[in-house]
Design a protein around this motif. Structure first.
Motif, PDB file in Angstrom:
ATOM      1  N   ILE A  72       0.859  -1.172   0.000  1.00 46.34           N
ATOM      2  CA  ILE A  72       0.000   0.000   0.000  1.00 46.34           C
ATOM      3  C   ILE A  72       0.901   1.229   0.000  1.00 46.34           C
ATOM      4  N   SER A  73       0.767   2.030  -1.052  1.00 49.98           N
ATOM      5  CA  SER A  73       1.626   3.182  -1.261  1.00 49.98           C
ATOM      6  C   SER A  73       1.010   4.463  -0.706  1.00 49.98           C
ATOM      7  N   SER A  74      -0.257   4.700  -1.046  1.00 52.81           N
ATOM      8  CA  SER A  74      -0.909   5.916  -0.556  1.00 52.81           C
ATOM      9  C   SER A  74      -2.420   5.761  -0.578  1.00 52.81           C
ATOM     10  N   TYR A  75      -3.063   6.607   0.212  1.00 54.89           N
ATOM     11  CA  TYR A  75      -4.518   6.700   0.216  1.00 54.89           C
ATOM     12  C   TYR A  75      -4.869   8.156   0.441  1.00 54.89           C
ATOM     13  N   GLU A  76      -5.335   8.813  -0.616  1.00 52.33           N
ATOM     14  CA  GLU A  76      -5.686  10.224  -0.535  1.00 52.33           C
ATOM     15  C   GLU A  76      -6.967  10.482  -1.307  1.00 52.33           C
ATOM     16  N   GLN A  77      -7.870  11.218  -0.703  1.00 46.91           N
ATOM     17  CA  GLN A  77      -9.119  11.640  -1.316  1.00 46.91           C
ATOM     18  C   GLN A  77      -9.860  10.484  -1.987  1.00 46.91           C
ATOM     19  N   GLY A  78      -9.905   9.344  -1.305  1.00 46.15           N
ATOM     20  CA  GLY A  78     -10.660   8.200  -1.798  1.00 46.15           C
ATOM     21  C   GLY A  78      -9.961   7.361  -2.840  1.00 46.15           C
ATOM     22  N   VAL A  79      -8.701   7.662  -3.127  1.00 43.63           N
ATOM     23  CA  VAL A  79      -7.944   6.881  -4.116  1.00 43.63           C
ATOM     24  C   VAL A  79      -6.840   6.114  -3.399  1.00 43.63           C
ATOM     25  N   LEU A  80      -6.876   4.808  -3.550  1.00 43.97           N
ATOM     26  CA  LEU A  80      -5.904   3.907  -2.943  1.00 43.97           C
ATOM     27  C   LEU A  80      -4.928   3.455  -4.019  1.00 43.97           C
ATOM     28  N   VAL A  81      -3.631   3.672  -3.775  1.00 39.71           N
ATOM     29  CA  VAL A  81      -2.595   3.278  -4.730  1.00 39.71           C
ATOM     30  C   VAL A  81      -1.718   2.221  -4.069  1.00 39.71           C
ATOM     31  N   MET A  82      -1.518   1.108  -4.777  1.00 44.80           N
ATOM     32  CA  MET A  82      -0.651   0.036  -4.301  1.00 44.80           C
ATOM     33  C   MET A  82       0.376  -0.266  -5.385  1.00 44.80           C
ATOM     34  N   VAL A  83       1.533  -0.801  -4.991  1.00 45.60           N
ATOM     35  CA  VAL A  83       2.606  -1.053  -5.952  1.00 45.60           C
ATOM     36  C   VAL A  83       3.189  -2.450  -5.776  1.00 45.60           C
ATOM     37  N   LYS A  84       3.718  -2.956  -6.878  1.00 45.24           N
ATOM     38  CA  LYS A  84       4.524  -4.176  -6.882  1.00 45.24           C
ATOM     39  C   LYS A  84       5.474  -4.066  -8.061  1.00 45.24           C
ATOM     40  N   ASP A  85       6.751  -4.228  -7.795  1.00 47.19           N
ATOM     41  CA  ASP A  85       7.775  -4.162  -8.847  1.00 47.19           C
ATOM     42  C   ASP A  85       7.626  -2.899  -9.691  1.00 47.19           C
ATOM     43  N   ASP A  86       7.466  -1.770  -9.043  1.00 54.10           N
ATOM     44  CA  ASP A  86       7.361  -0.450  -9.689  1.00 54.10           C
ATOM     45  C   ASP A  86       6.115  -0.263 -10.551  1.00 54.10           C
ATOM     46  N   LYS A  87       5.156  -1.180 -10.508  1.00 56.09           N
ATOM     47  CA  LYS A  87       3.896  -1.005 -11.218  1.00 56.09           C
ATOM     48  C   LYS A  87       2.830  -0.583 -10.216  1.00 56.09           C
ATOM     49  N   GLU A  88       2.052   0.453 -10.562  1.00 51.79           N
ATOM     50  CA  GLU A  88       1.007   0.944  -9.685  1.00 51.79           C
ATOM     51  C   GLU A  88      -0.346   0.332 -10.031  1.00 51.79           C
ATOM     52  N   TYR A  89      -1.127   0.063  -8.995  1.00 56.30           N
ATOM     53  CA  TYR A  89      -2.492  -0.433  -9.120  1.00 56.30           C
ATOM     54  C   TYR A  89      -3.369   0.545  -8.351  1.00 56.30           C
ATOM     55  N   THR A  90      -4.404   1.066  -9.004  1.00 52.32           N
ATOM     56  CA  THR A  90      -5.223   2.115  -8.421  1.00 52.32           C
ATOM     57  C   THR A  90      -6.656   1.641  -8.206  1.00 52.32           C
ATOM     58  N   PHE A  91      -7.196   1.997  -7.042  1.00 49.22           N
ATOM     59  CA  PHE A  91      -8.561   1.663  -6.673  1.00 49.22           C
ATOM     60  C   PHE A  91      -9.231   2.915  -6.129  1.00 49.22           C
ATOM     61  N   THR A  92     -10.486   3.110  -6.455  1.00 44.60           N
ATOM     62  CA  THR A  92     -11.267   4.195  -5.878  1.00 44.60           C
ATOM     63  C   THR A  92     -12.154   3.599  -4.797  1.00 44.60           C
ATOM     64  N   VAL A  93     -12.074   4.154  -3.599  1.00 42.89           N
ATOM     65  CA  VAL A  93     -12.864   3.671  -2.476  1.00 42.89           C
ATOM     66  C   VAL A  93     -14.239   4.324  -2.556  1.00 42.89           C
ATOM     67  N   ILE A  94     -15.260   3.489  -2.700  1.00 46.23           N
ATOM     68  CA  ILE A  94     -16.633   3.989  -2.773  1.00 46.23           C
ATOM     69  C   ILE A  94     -17.234   4.093  -1.370  1.00 46.23           C
ATOM     70  N   ASP A  95     -17.058   3.053  -0.580  1.00 47.95           N
ATOM     71  CA  ASP A  95     -17.440   3.066   0.831  1.00 47.95           C
ATOM     72  C   ASP A  95     -16.638   1.979   1.536  1.00 47.95           C
ATOM     73  N   ASN A  96     -16.956   1.691   2.791  1.00 47.62           N
ATOM     74  CA  ASN A  96     -16.174   0.708   3.566  1.00 47.62           C
ATOM     75  C   ASN A  96     -16.194  -0.694   2.970  1.00 47.62           C
TER      76      ASN A  96
END
Length: 66
Positions: free
Chosen positions: A23-47
């Motif tokens: 888990i790289s960052s979580y800001e303004q409902g956007v969760l960014v995760m990384v593996k081997d320098d590739k980013e995977y992005t998710f938008t958090v809608i609710d819990n």
């Protein structure tokens, strides 16, 4: 499917399985995760719901997790 720990997540889409995304960052409902320098992005809608930017699908919390 995505499952979380405090710092990592397991991510699976179809037959591709990516283990332990950091888990790289979580800001303004956007969760960014990384593996081997590739980013995977998710938008958090609710819990219980994420929007997977990679597959363009909604991910919801499974019944076995609460």
């Amino acid at each position: 499917m995505v499952a979380f720990t405090d710092e990592y997540a397991w991510y699976q889409t179809g037959e591709q399985e990516i283990v332990l995304l950091k888990i790289s960052s979580y800001e303004q409902g956007v969760l960014v995760m990384v593996k081997d320098d590739k980013e995977y992005t998710f938008t958090v809608i609710d819990n219980d719901t994420l929007y997977d930017e990679q597959t363009k699908e909604i991910l919801t919390k499974g019944g076995r997790y609460g």
